[in-house]
Motif scaffolding. Structure first.
Motif, PDB file in Angstrom:
ATOM      1  N   GLN A 326       2.203  -0.385  31.791  1.00 45.52           N
ATOM      2  CA  GLN A 326       1.108   0.548  31.546  1.00 45.52           C
ATOM      3  C   GLN A 326       1.461   1.338  30.288  1.00 45.52           C
ATOM      4  O   GLN A 326       2.531   1.954  30.211  1.00 45.52           O
ATOM      5  CB  GLN A 326       0.911   1.500  32.724  1.00 45.52           C
ATOM      6  N   ILE A 327       0.561   1.343  29.298  1.00 49.45           N
ATOM      7  CA  ILE A 327       0.831   2.000  28.020  1.00 49.45           C
ATOM      8  C   ILE A 327      -0.120   3.177  27.836  1.00 49.45           C
ATOM      9  O   ILE A 327      -1.338   3.018  27.908  1.00 49.45           O
ATOM     10  CB  ILE A 327       0.689   1.014  26.845  1.00 49.45           C
ATOM     11  N   ASN A 328       0.445   4.359  27.611  1.00 49.62           N
ATOM     12  CA  ASN A 328      -0.305   5.591  27.401  1.00 49.62           C
ATOM     13  C   ASN A 328      -0.235   5.949  25.915  1.00 49.62           C
ATOM     14  O   ASN A 328       0.816   6.300  25.405  1.00 49.62           O
ATOM     15  CB  ASN A 328       0.300   6.698  28.269  1.00 49.62           C
ATOM     16  N   ARG A 329      -1.385   5.854  25.215  1.00 45.96           N
ATOM     17  CA  ARG A 329      -1.449   6.164  23.781  1.00 45.96           C
ATOM     18  C   ARG A 329      -2.277   7.415  23.499  1.00 45.96           C
ATOM     19  O   ARG A 329      -2.621   7.676  22.344  1.00 45.96           O
ATOM     20  CB  ARG A 329      -2.084   4.987  23.033  1.00 45.96           C
ATOM     21  N   TYR A 330      -2.588   8.189  24.551  1.00 45.49           N
ATOM     22  CA  TYR A 330      -3.487   9.329  24.368  1.00 45.49           C
ATOM     23  C   TYR A 330      -2.935  10.360  23.389  1.00 45.49           C
ATOM     24  O   TYR A 330      -3.685  11.065  22.727  1.00 45.49           O
ATOM     25  CB  TYR A 330      -3.768  10.006  25.716  1.00 45.49           C
ATOM     26  N   GLY A 331      -1.605  10.464  23.300  1.00 43.02           N
ATOM     27  CA  GLY A 331      -1.004  11.457  22.415  1.00 43.02           C
ATOM     28  C   GLY A 331      -0.726  10.947  21.020  1.00 43.02           C
ATOM     29  O   GLY A 331      -0.055  11.615  20.227  1.00 43.02           O
ATOM     30  N   LEU A 332      -1.244   9.763  20.676  1.00 45.74           N
ATOM     31  CA  LEU A 332      -1.010   9.163  19.363  1.00 45.74           C
ATOM     32  C   LEU A 332      -2.186   9.462  18.440  1.00 45.74           C
ATOM     33  O   LEU A 332      -3.344   9.257  18.794  1.00 45.74           O
ATOM     34  CB  LEU A 332      -0.837   7.650  19.526  1.00 45.74           C
ATOM     35  N   SER A 333      -1.888   9.940  17.211  1.00 42.96           N
ATOM     36  CA  SER A 333      -2.947  10.267  16.257  1.00 42.96           C
ATOM     37  C   SER A 333      -2.461   9.964  14.849  1.00 42.96           C
ATOM     38  O   SER A 333      -1.318   9.560  14.635  1.00 42.96           O
ATOM     39  CB  SER A 333      -3.344  11.741  16.373  1.00 42.96           C
ATOM     40  N   THR A 334      -3.327  10.135  13.874  1.00 38.50           N
ATOM     41  CA  THR A 334      -2.980   9.903  12.483  1.00 38.50           C
ATOM     42  C   THR A 334      -3.564  11.003  11.614  1.00 38.50           C
ATOM     43  O   THR A 334      -4.611  11.578  11.953  1.00 38.50           O
ATOM     44  CB  THR A 334      -3.491   8.532  12.002  1.00 38.50           C
ATOM     45  N   ARG A 335      -2.913  11.284  10.492  1.00 39.00           N
ATOM     46  CA  ARG A 335      -3.414  12.302   9.574  1.00 39.00           C
ATOM     47  C   ARG A 335      -4.676  11.827   8.860  1.00 39.00           C
ATOM     48  O   ARG A 335      -5.511  12.631   8.461  1.00 39.00           O
ATOM     49  CB  ARG A 335      -2.348  12.635   8.527  1.00 39.00           C
ATOM     50  N   GLU A 336      -4.792  10.527   8.676  1.00 37.49           N
ATOM     51  CA  GLU A 336      -5.877  10.007   7.851  1.00 37.49           C
ATOM     52  C   GLU A 336      -7.209   9.970   8.580  1.00 37.49           C
ATOM     53  O   GLU A 336      -8.261   9.997   7.967  1.00 37.49           O
ATOM     54  CB  GLU A 336      -5.523   8.598   7.369  1.00 37.49           C
ATOM     55  N   ILE A 337      -7.154   9.834   9.871  1.00 30.66           N
ATOM     56  CA  ILE A 337      -8.392   9.788  10.660  1.00 30.66           C
ATOM     57  C   ILE A 337      -8.344  10.909  11.688  1.00 30.66           C
ATOM     58  O   ILE A 337      -7.495  10.909  12.566  1.00 30.66           O
ATOM     59  CB  ILE A 337      -8.544   8.435  11.382  1.00 30.66           C
ATOM     60  N   GLN A 338      -9.222  11.865  11.551  1.00 29.95           N
ATOM     61  CA  GLN A 338      -9.248  12.987  12.483  1.00 29.95           C
ATOM     62  C   GLN A 338      -9.836  12.520  13.804  1.00 29.95           C
ATOM     63  O   GLN A 338     -10.910  11.923  13.850  1.00 29.95           O
ATOM     64  CB  GLN A 338     -10.094  14.138  11.912  1.00 29.95           C
ATOM     65  N   LYS A 339      -9.125  12.801  14.860  1.00 28.55           N
ATOM     66  CA  LYS A 339      -9.567  12.376  16.188  1.00 28.55           C
ATOM     67  C   LYS A 339      -9.442  13.533  17.157  1.00 28.55           C
ATOM     68  O   LYS A 339      -8.653  14.448  16.964  1.00 28.55           O
ATOM     69  CB  LYS A 339      -8.701  11.207  16.678  1.00 28.55           C
ATOM     70  N   VAL A 340     -10.238  13.477  18.209  1.00 25.81           N
ATOM     71  CA  VAL A 340     -10.095  14.446  19.287  1.00 25.81           C
ATOM     72  C   VAL A 340      -8.861  14.075  20.081  1.00 25.81           C
ATOM     73  O   VAL A 340      -8.730  12.954  20.564  1.00 25.81           O
ATOM     74  CB  VAL A 340     -11.328  14.454  20.209  1.00 25.81           C
ATOM     75  N   ARG A 341      -7.931  15.001  20.197  1.00 25.24           N
ATOM     76  CA  ARG A 341      -6.699  14.710  20.928  1.00 25.24           C
ATOM     77  C   ARG A 341      -6.927  14.915  22.413  1.00 25.24           C
ATOM     78  O   ARG A 341      -7.464  15.931  22.828  1.00 25.24           O
ATOM     79  CB  ARG A 341      -5.571  15.623  20.456  1.00 25.24           C
ATOM     80  N   VAL A 342      -6.489  13.973  23.170  1.00 28.44           N
ATOM     81  CA  VAL A 342      -6.572  14.059  24.614  1.00 28.44           C
ATOM     82  C   VAL A 342      -5.159  14.175  25.154  1.00 28.44           C
ATOM     83  O   VAL A 342      -4.342  13.303  24.942  1.00 28.44           O
ATOM     84  CB  VAL A 342      -7.261  12.812  25.203  1.00 28.44           C
ATOM     85  N   VAL A 343      -4.862  15.288  25.793  1.00 29.88           N
ATOM     86  CA  VAL A 343      -3.496  15.516  26.242  1.00 29.88           C
ATOM     87  C   VAL A 343      -3.312  15.182  27.708  1.00 29.88           C
ATOM     88  O   VAL A 343      -2.200  14.975  28.164  1.00 29.88           O
ATOM     89  CB  VAL A 343      -3.065  16.978  25.988  1.00 29.88           C
ATOM     90  N   GLU A 344      -4.398  15.150  28.477  1.00 33.47           N
ATOM     91  CA  GLU A 344      -4.260  14.862  29.899  1.00 33.47           C
ATOM     92  C   GLU A 344      -4.276  13.358  30.144  1.00 33.47           C
ATOM     93  O   GLU A 344      -5.056  12.633  29.549  1.00 33.47           O
ATOM     94  CB  GLU A 344      -5.393  15.493  30.727  1.00 33.47           C
ATOM     95  N   SER A 345      -3.393  12.893  31.020  1.00 36.76           N
ATOM     96  CA  SER A 345      -3.448  11.505  31.475  1.00 36.76           C
ATOM     97  C   SER A 345      -3.955  11.442  32.913  1.00 36.76           C
ATOM     98  O   SER A 345      -4.124  10.375  33.463  1.00 36.76           O
ATOM     99  CB  SER A 345      -2.070  10.850  31.386  1.00 36.76           C
ATOM    100  N   ASP A 346      -4.199  12.599  33.536  1.00 39.13           N
ATOM    101  CA  ASP A 346      -4.756  12.671  34.879  1.00 39.13           C
ATOM    102  C   ASP A 346      -6.275  12.589  34.739  1.00 39.13           C
ATOM    103  O   ASP A 346      -6.914  13.483  34.185  1.00 39.13           O
ATOM    104  CB  ASP A 346      -4.334  13.988  35.544  1.00 39.13           C
ATOM    105  N   VAL A 347      -6.867  11.500  35.227  1.00 42.68           N
ATOM    106  CA  VAL A 347      -8.284  11.234  34.981  1.00 42.68           C
ATOM    107  C   VAL A 347      -9.202  12.349  35.487  1.00 42.68           C
ATOM    108  O   VAL A 347     -10.084  12.799  34.754  1.00 42.68           O
ATOM    109  CB  VAL A 347      -8.685   9.872  35.595  1.00 42.68           C
ATOM    110  N   PRO A 348      -9.077  12.851  36.732  1.00 49.09           N
ATOM    111  CA  PRO A 348      -9.986  13.904  37.179  1.00 49.09           C
ATOM    112  C   PRO A 348      -9.910  15.168  36.318  1.00 49.09           C
ATOM    113  O   PRO A 348     -10.932  15.777  36.017  1.00 49.09           O
ATOM    114  CB  PRO A 348      -9.512  14.187  38.618  1.00 49.09           C
ATOM    115  N   ARG A 349      -8.708  15.563  35.915  1.00 47.28           N
ATOM    116  CA  ARG A 349      -8.582  16.746  35.062  1.00 47.28           C
ATOM    117  C   ARG A 349      -9.205  16.504  33.696  1.00 47.28           C
ATOM    118  O   ARG A 349      -9.833  17.387  33.114  1.00 47.28           O
ATOM    119  CB  ARG A 349      -7.112  17.131  34.915  1.00 47.28           C
ATOM    120  N   LEU A 350      -9.027  15.292  33.171  1.00 47.73           N
ATOM    121  CA  LEU A 350      -9.610  14.945  31.886  1.00 47.73           C
ATOM    122  C   LEU A 350     -11.133  14.997  31.959  1.00 47.73           C
ATOM    123  O   LEU A 350     -11.794  15.563  31.077  1.00 47.73           O
ATOM    124  CB  LEU A 350      -9.141  13.556  31.469  1.00 47.73           C
ATOM    125  N   GLU A 351     -11.703  14.403  33.013  1.00 48.17           N
ATOM    126  CA  GLU A 351     -13.155  14.424  33.173  1.00 48.17           C
ATOM    127  C   GLU A 351     -13.672  15.859  33.255  1.00 48.17           C
ATOM    128  O   GLU A 351     -14.659  16.223  32.598  1.00 48.17           O
ATOM    129  CB  GLU A 351     -13.542  13.659  34.436  1.00 48.17           C
TER     130      GLU A 351
END
Length: 418
Positions: A326-351
């Motif tokens: 199982q691979i969690n990439r939610y905390g991966l971002s780049t300077r060149e493309i602005q993205k909304v960062r998602v820090v939660e991996s717990d689905v109900p809390r994220l929703e």
């Protein structure tokens, strides 16, 4: 000296990956076997036996065979609804299993100005069991507020209060947003409080109450649960010895598989260097036969996050002998493309977080939606995820989904959606 097993949050049917689904069921079977080997007189499952109130039929078939095996060994199984088991407008699988004589549902309200509760008396031990089921949104607190606590507290004997709610005073800091019930709304003086819903084990001692116990989830229904497993969280159930009072509950660990947690911080690396760093990191781990939880985080200095090929990383780990990756990439971002960062991996809390942020940007005049909008949206989403039941035609399925939506939204559309 008598004994009982206290399980909760089995969430059978939650996992979609075949190997994880098998491990999920293996944890359930192992817990039942361990309880039998410890000569328990009865078992308690404090909600969320299944992940859905209309679960996959193969999951139901396997679970029924296991539960019937326990019942035929002379061990009663007492349950309540969890928030995933319960549906106000449809028969739950819990009700069907009770009708088949496999389990005993112990929540039996007595109508009146105050909410009374009948006790279920275990025939062998004389233990008296009652409690409340899990509900959605704020309904749990409302039921607790209506309880006839005086009548419950006046009952004699060894009493167990079964519930499926977080308790405000005992919530972990990182679960502060979880809906909860204040301990002061619980009847006092019971010899044991059998909790569910919180996915981490805990045993709490408070003056005026017997042990207040959460076994936690038996295996894990969300990615966040599995990541906690890999980081050392133990899963299992509580074995409780009692006479006129409960002895200190013993936690019995259930481990159907080994886990391996790997975390790679690629901050400051370009995408190519980051990919090679991840390869070096995973090469240093023994993953043979394990469930591997790989977390990739950090801000890339250049390149795209898609340059880090998850498929090839997964293939590498599988070639090293990993059972599941199982691979969690939610905390991966780049300077060149602005993205909304998602820090939660717990689905109900994220929703809940996403819905809360969206609601904050709307001009809402309905006070209920302002106060409960995120909870209503999460509950509606969960109901809409229910699959079509075997033998249910399209129109029946659509009618059921509409009725569920009406219930969540507090509407009456006449059952035809118009």
């Amino acid at each position: 000296m008598y004994r009982f097993a206290h399980l909760s949050d089995c969430h059978l049917g939650a996992q979609k990956h075949p190997d994880l689904r098998e491990l999920e069921f293996e944890a359930f079977r192992m817990a039942l076997d361990d309880a039998l080997q410890n000569d328990v007189d009865f078992m308690i499952i404090a909600g969320d036996l299944f992940h859905s109130n209309i679960p996959n039929m193969e999951t139901v078939k396997r679970a029924t065979l296991e539960l019937r095996r326990i019942r035929e060994a002379g061990v009663p199984i007492y349950v309540n609804y969890g928030s995933h088991d319960y549906s106000p407008s449809h028969t739950s699988m819990i009700d069907i299993l009770e009708s088949a004589g496999v389990i005993d549902k112990v929540v039996r309200p007595i109508p009146g100005k105050k909410l009374g509760l009948e006790f279920t008396v275990d025939e062998k031990t004389g233990a008296k069991i009652t409690g409340l089921s899990g509900r959605s949104r704020t309904l749990e607190a409302e039921y607790f507020m209506k309880l006839d606590r005086e009548a419950l507290e006046a009952e004699d004997g060894f009493r167990i209060f079964l519930f499926h709610s977080a308790i405000t005073q005992f919530k972990p800091v990182d679960l502060a947003d979880m809906e909860s019930v204040d301990l002061n709304l619980f009847p006092r003086g019971f010899e044991y409080y059998a909790g569910g819903h919180v996915h981490r084990k805990g045993c709490y001692i408070e003056e005026g109450y017997g042990p207040i116990v959460y076994p936690g989830t038996l295996f894990g229904s969300y990615a966040g649960d599995l990541e906690e497993n890999a980081r050392g969280e133990t899963r299992g159930y509580y074995l409780v010895k009692f006479t006129d009072r409960a002895r200190e509950p013993e936690f019995r660990e259930i481990r159907p598989s080994e886990f391996e947690y790997i975390e790679c911080d690629v901050t400051g690396k370009n995408s190519q260097d980051a990919y090679h760093q991840i390869g070096r990191e995973i090469a240093g781990h023994d993953v043979t036969g394990k469930v591997v939880m790989l977390k990739i985080r950090g801000e890339l200095s250049s390149g795209r996050t898609s340059d880090i090929d998850s498929a090839s990383i997964r293939e590498k780990l599988e070639s090293m002998g990993a059972r599941v990756v199982q691979i969690n990439r939610y905390g991966l971002s780049t300077r060149e493309i602005q993205k909304v960062r998602v820090v939660e991996s717990d689905v109900p809390r994220l929703e809940r977080r996403i819905f809360r942020e969206k609601l904050a940007g709307l001009d809402i005049r309905n006070r209920k939606l302002v106060e409960e909008g995120d909870s209503i949206a999460v509950e509606l989403l969960r109901r809409l995820e229910n699959e079509k039941a075997p033998g249910e035609n399209k129109s029946e399925y659509e009618k059921r989904i509409i009725e569920d939506a009406e219930d969540v939204l507090g509407l009456d559309l006449g059952g035809d959606g118009t």
